[in-house]
Design an enzyme around this catalytic site. Sequence first.
Site, PDB file in Angstrom:
ATOM      1  N   LYS A  53       0.841  -1.202   0.000  1.00 17.14           N
ATOM      2  CA  LYS A  53       0.000   0.000   0.000  1.00 17.14           C
ATOM      3  C   LYS A  53       0.877   1.252   0.000  1.00 17.14           C
ATOM      4  CE  LYS A  53      -3.879  -2.465   1.924  1.00 17.14           C
ATOM      5  NZ  LYS A  53      -4.667  -2.892   3.075  1.00 17.14           N
ATOM      6  N   GLN A  97      -4.817  -1.692   9.112  1.00 19.61           N
ATOM      7  CA  GLN A  97      -4.676  -3.018   8.500  1.00 19.61           C
ATOM      8  C   GLN A  97      -5.321  -4.068   9.398  1.00 19.61           C
ATOM      9  OE1 GLN A  97      -3.317  -3.644   5.363  1.00 19.61           O
ATOM     10  NE2 GLN A  97      -4.241  -5.635   5.740  1.00 19.61           N
ATOM     11  N   ASP A 119     -11.334   2.798   3.415  1.00 17.71           N
ATOM     12  CA  ASP A 119     -11.629   1.375   3.219  1.00 17.71           C
ATOM     13  C   ASP A 119     -13.121   1.137   2.982  1.00 17.71           C
ATOM     14  OD1 ASP A 119      -9.482  -0.380   3.131  1.00 17.71           O
ATOM     15  OD2 ASP A 119      -9.169  -0.304   5.297  1.00 17.71           O
TER      16      ASP A 119
END
Length: 282
Positions: A53, A97, A119
Site C-alpha cells: 500500500k 490493517q 476502506d
Amino acid sequence: MFKLIEGKAIAQSIRAEIREKVAAFKAETGNEIGLAVVLVGENPASQIYVRNKIKACEEVGIKSYAYYLPEAVTQNGLEELLSSLAQNDEIQGILVQLPLPTHLSDKALKLIPDGKDVDGFSENNIGRLCLNLPATVACTPYGVMKMLEYEHIEIRGKNAVVVGRSNIVGKPMAMLLMNADATVTVCHSKTKNLKEQCLKADILVSAIGKPKFITSDMIKEGATVIDVGMNRDENGKLCGDVDFERVKEKCSYITPVPGGVGPMTITMLMYNTYLAALRSKN
Ligand code: NAP
C-alpha cells in the site's frame, strides 16, 4: 474460448489516471494528499499488504504516513492514535490493517471519520451503499466492479451469484451488483445446494478463502468468473478459490490469481484516498 481479465494491467492503467489526478490536485491546492496506514503487530501477511500500500502511494504521488504499533498496544493506545489522525488536516485517509490482534476491538475503527474511511468499512458508508447513495465503497468489491466495467461485461438483468458474505467483500459486492441491476444471490457456509446456485450464475464472484473450491461442474457455460480468494495450495503456491485450469474452459471471462482482483484492491484504495481529499477540499 475464455478471455483473461488482467487485473494487473487494468490496475496499472487506473493508477496512471490517479497519478494525473493527484498531480492536478496538488498543483491546484498546493497541498499533499495524505494516507495514514496503521499496522498493529507483526503479522507477516499484514506487513506485506502494508508495504504494498505504501509502494502504491509512492507510485501515484500520495504521501503515506506509516504507524507501526507494537502487538501489545492497548485499546486506549490505538484509540488515541486514531483520534489524533482524525483531527490531522494533513491526512485525508486512514487505514487500519486488519485483522487486529485478538485483544483489540474493532470498535476503535469507529473513531475514523466517515470522510477519512478510505476502506469503506464504516457503518455510514456501508449503509449509504445499501441505500444506493454516494458512499466510499470497500476497495475489493469496488475493484471487481471496475474490472467488469473495463471489460464491458453487462451486469443489468444478469444472474449474479456471490459466494461469501463477509462485511468487507461479499456483502458490499452483492450490494454493488444489485445497484447495477443484476439479480443477486448470496451464498455462504450454510447454503444448501451451492452447486445449483452457482450453476445459475452469469457472473460468479467467489470470496470464500478455500483453495480451488469452485470446480468446473459448478460453472454455467459462458459465465464470467471473478476469483477474490487468496489462498495457498498444497504446495504453498498462491491460488484463488477457483479451480482455474478446469473452470477457465467453461467461461467467457475469468480472473487469474495472482494478478487479478488483488492489484485492483490497492488501486481502489488509492482512488478512494484521492476522492476523500477532493471531498475535504470542497
Ligand atoms: P471471510 O470473512 O472469512 O468470509 C468468508 C466467507 O465465505 C463467509 O461468508 C463464509 O460463510 C463463506 N464460506 C466459507 N466456507 C464456505 C463454503 N464451504 N461454502 C460457501 N461459503 C463459504 O473472508 P473474506 O475476508 O471475505 O475473504 C475471502 C477471501 O478473499 C480470502 O481468501 C481472502 O484472502 C480474500 N481476499 C482477497 C482480497 C484481494 O484483494 N484479492 C481482499 C480481501 C479478501 P459464513 O458467513 O457462513 O461463515
